[in-house]
Write an enzyme that holds these catalytic residues in place. Structure first.
Site, mmCIF file in Angstrom:
data_model
loop_
_atom_site.group_PDB
_atom_site.id
_atom_site.type_symbol
_atom_site.label_atom_id
_atom_site.label_comp_id
_atom_site.label_asym_id
_atom_site.label_seq_id
_atom_site.Cartn_x
_atom_site.Cartn_y
_atom_site.Cartn_z
ATOM 1 N N CYS A 381 -28.511 -23.125 32.551
ATOM 2 C CA CYS A 381 -28.847 -22.749 31.183
ATOM 3 C C CYS A 381 -27.753 -23.177 30.200
ATOM 4 C CB CYS A 381 -29.171 -21.258 31.095
ATOM 5 S SG CYS A 381 -30.297 -20.941 29.730
ATOM 6 N N HIS A 506 -33.219 -20.541 35.146
ATOM 7 C CA HIS A 506 -32.328 -19.770 36.014
ATOM 8 C C HIS A 506 -32.866 -19.736 37.445
ATOM 9 C CE1 HIS A 506 -29.688 -18.011 32.914
ATOM 10 N NE2 HIS A 506 -30.753 -18.159 32.135
ATOM 11 N N GLU A 508 -31.407 -18.958 40.059
ATOM 12 C CA GLU A 508 -30.841 -17.861 40.857
ATOM 13 C C GLU A 508 -31.801 -16.692 41.023
ATOM 14 O OE1 GLU A 508 -29.841 -18.780 37.836
ATOM 15 O OE2 GLU A 508 -29.118 -17.129 36.608
HETATM 16 N N1 GLN Z 1 -27.313 -19.042 24.771
HETATM 17 C C1 GLN Z 1 -28.162 -20.103 25.235
HETATM 18 C C2 GLN Z 1 -29.567 -20.013 24.667
HETATM 19 O O1 GLN Z 1 -29.980 -18.961 24.210
HETATM 20 C C3 GLN Z 1 -28.197 -20.123 26.745
HETATM 21 C C4 GLN Z 1 -28.788 -18.898 27.334
HETATM 22 C C5 GLN Z 1 -28.514 -18.764 28.810
HETATM 23 O O2 GLN Z 1 -27.563 -19.338 29.317
HETATM 24 N N2 GLN Z 1 -29.295 -17.986 29.475
HETATM 25 O O3 GLN Z 1 -30.280 -20.961 24.680
#
Ligand code: GLN
Length: 569
Positions: A381, A506, A508
């Protein structure tokens, strides 16, 4: 079969392990062929933990249907085959919100709206809805008995047993039995008091799970039994374990699942726990030694913030028969001067999800270091977004590259999409939950997954700005995963690197010990390979081959290359 309910409460202090205990019991019951589900009741007034600071609350776990939930739901999914939804996570905030909305619609027909019966009814309804069609529904009540906040939940479950009958509902209470080194004694008083508190509100537990550092001797169990009005046989030792996947084994050895089934009149034979035993054996004595992986983030003071990531790495390690040693690196303290020493000895670097601009420059330094030095890098992310920023600045020459999340000016290689710009509230408004991602053939992503299409869970607001795709591709970035419906980049990698893979989602959240996520398996494998290569190859040669590789393919500005090779000698 009529649904049976198991309520799990906790006493003495928080963090004794109710979530894991509930997950382990679910695993045991599931292994008997029962249809099990789990729920978490959180006493806080936030509607969900999505807006809560990870420093306070730990990780926010995201379900397939996009609910932002308590991290215990992560344990539930990892220990079982269950796919949970937003219904499995209930907060006091949600319950009050629903009741107040009903009141505003006039659904209470002029009645006075009260905690009992309106809030408690709403809680009971939600439990029944989740339990419907299942054999066993395990409900964990967050917080500690004695807190004001959890009272409506405890009252609701007291009523629940009254409504459903004793043979269909059991109460399990988890407490702490500390060992006092000074006097050489196991102390039962906190447990006694905690059970007293529970009985004051009308709940008599059927089982006690006593968290201790040693097996409880018979006389201690008998003492607890007498004071707490529980059969000594039902006083179970929840002994500390070296890895969480041993918890089901600890309970199984004491026949907990058998006893629960008997008490609830459930007929389901145990099929043994060989698969858990096997995992434990690998974790205790891995064939391939250790591998050191760095997690670079800003929430490292509360490593619970990275629970699913660290567990997924353990799953990847199990698949590779290796032990993973994690080093948590505070990105706020990472600078050019110390990045090399901080990352020294690591065979892989991972940047997990994160929010806000604090610590991002340190993460960028770590990513740059991993890229130039050919160290396996896994970006999740924000780990993708920052890798794109790093590459844009240091390879494409876009010096002002940034994300709209961090700055008001600059080249927004990471930006807000149209529909996100119009949003004026923070809660529940990110791109959340499962989305499809198409994988390009002959890419690392495709090789890892062995498939051309995957579904993964998201939790973010910002995306790679398509306007920059061309320049990034021309300079060597590969966009290996695309959401074709929305034309968004989901995965990015660098070809000429030992293993450089990033994803906007994600992964994970979908990893389990018995079904390790392919990206984590691949990353740990690459890290292990990197470690073995460094061991085998004299340092000078490695340096040379790496720098030839990187200088040819990375098109880095010359001074960056010079700096990089200088720092390695
Ligand atoms: N802050 C970033 C976004 O909102 C990444 C979010 C994250 O890593 N889950 O896009």
């Amino acid at each position: 079969m009529k649904t049976k309910y198991v309520f799990v409460s906790g006493g003495v202090l928080s963090s004794v392990g109710k979530g894991l205990a509930s997950a382990a019991m679910a695993a045991l019951l599931e292994s008997r062929g029962l249809k099990v589900t789990l729920m978490k009741m959180d006493p806080y007034l936030n509607v969900d933990p999505g807006t809560m600071n990870p420093f306070q609350h730990g990780e926010v776990f995201v379900t397939e249907d996009g609910a932002e939930t308590d991290l215990d739901l992560g344990h539930y999914e990892r220990f079982t085959n269950i796919n949970l939804t937003r219904e499995n996570s209930v907060s006091a905030g949600q319950v009050y919100e629903a009741v107040i909305a009903k009141e505003r619609r006039g659904e209470y027909l002029g009645g006075t709206v009260q905690v009992i019966p309106h809030i408690t009814d709403e809680i009971k309804e939600r439990i029944k809805r989740v339990g419907k069609g299942k054999d066993i529904c395990i409900v964990e009540i967050g917080g500690t008995v004695g807190d004001i906040e959890s009272l409506p939940f405890l009252e609701a479950i007291r009523q629940f047993r009254f409504d459903m009958g004793e043979e269909n509902v059991i109460f399990i209470h988890l407490t702490l039995v500390p060992y006092l080194g000074m006097s050489g004694e196991l102390k039962t008083k906190p447990t006694q008091h905690s059970v007293q508190k529970l009985r004051e509100i009308g709940i008599q537990p059927d089982f006690l799970l006593c968290r201790t550092d040693r097996i409880l001797p018979t006389e201690i169990r008998s003492k607890i039994a007498l004071f707490c009005n529980i059969k000594a046989d039902n006083v179970i030792t929840a002994k500390d374990v070296s890895n969480i996947y041993e918890v089901p084994l600890v309970f199984y050895e004491q026949g907990l699942d058998e006893k629960i089934c008997q008490r609830l009149h459930v007929k389901a034979k145990s099929k043994g726990l060989e698969k858990w035993a096997k995992i434990s054996r690998i974790l205790t004595a891995p064939k391939n030694g250790t591998v050191e992986i760095g997690i670079v983030g800003k929430y490292v003071d509360l490593i619970e913030s990275y629970k699913s990531v660290s567990e997924a790495l353990v799953h990847g390690a199990i698949a590779n028969q290796v032990k993973v040693n994690l080093k948590y690196i505070d990105s706020e303290k990472l600078e050019s001067a110390n990045v090399e020493s901080e990352l020294a000895g690591l065979s892989g670097v991972l940047v997990p999800g994160g929010f806000g601009n604090r610590g991002v420059e340190g993460k960028i330094k770590a990513i740059q270091y991993a890229r130039i030095h050919n160290i396996p890098y896994f970006g999740i992310c924000i780990g993708l977004q920052l890798a794109v920023i790093e590459f844009s600045r240091n390879v494409c020459g876009l010096n002002k590259a940034t994300s709209r999340e961090f700055s008001n000016t600059g080249e927004f290689v990471i930006d807000l999409m149209e529909d996100q710009r119009r949003i004026d509230r923070l809660g529940g408004s990110m791109r959340l939950g499962s989305y499809r991602c198409k994988l390009a053939p002959k890419t690392l992503a495709h090789e890892m997954y062995g498939s051309t299409e995957v579904w993964e869970r998201h939790r973010h607001r910002y995306e790679l700005n398509n306007h920059y795709r061309k320049v990034l591709t021309e300079n060597g970035l590969v966009f290996s995963g695309i959401n074709t419906e929305m034309d968004l980049v989901e995965m990015m990698e660098i070809k000429e690197h030992s293993w450089f893979l990033t994803c906007q989602f994600h992964p994970e959240f979908k990893s389990k010990p018995f079904a390790p996520h392919p990206l984590f398996v691949g990353f740990v494998k690459a890290a292990l390979k990197n470690k073995l290569q460094i061991k085998k190859t004299p340092r000078k040669e490695t340096t040379k081959s790496t720098s030839v590789l990187t200088s040819k393919l990375m098109k880095k500005p010359k001074d960056e290359m010079r700096r990089a090779s200088r720092s390695r000698i």
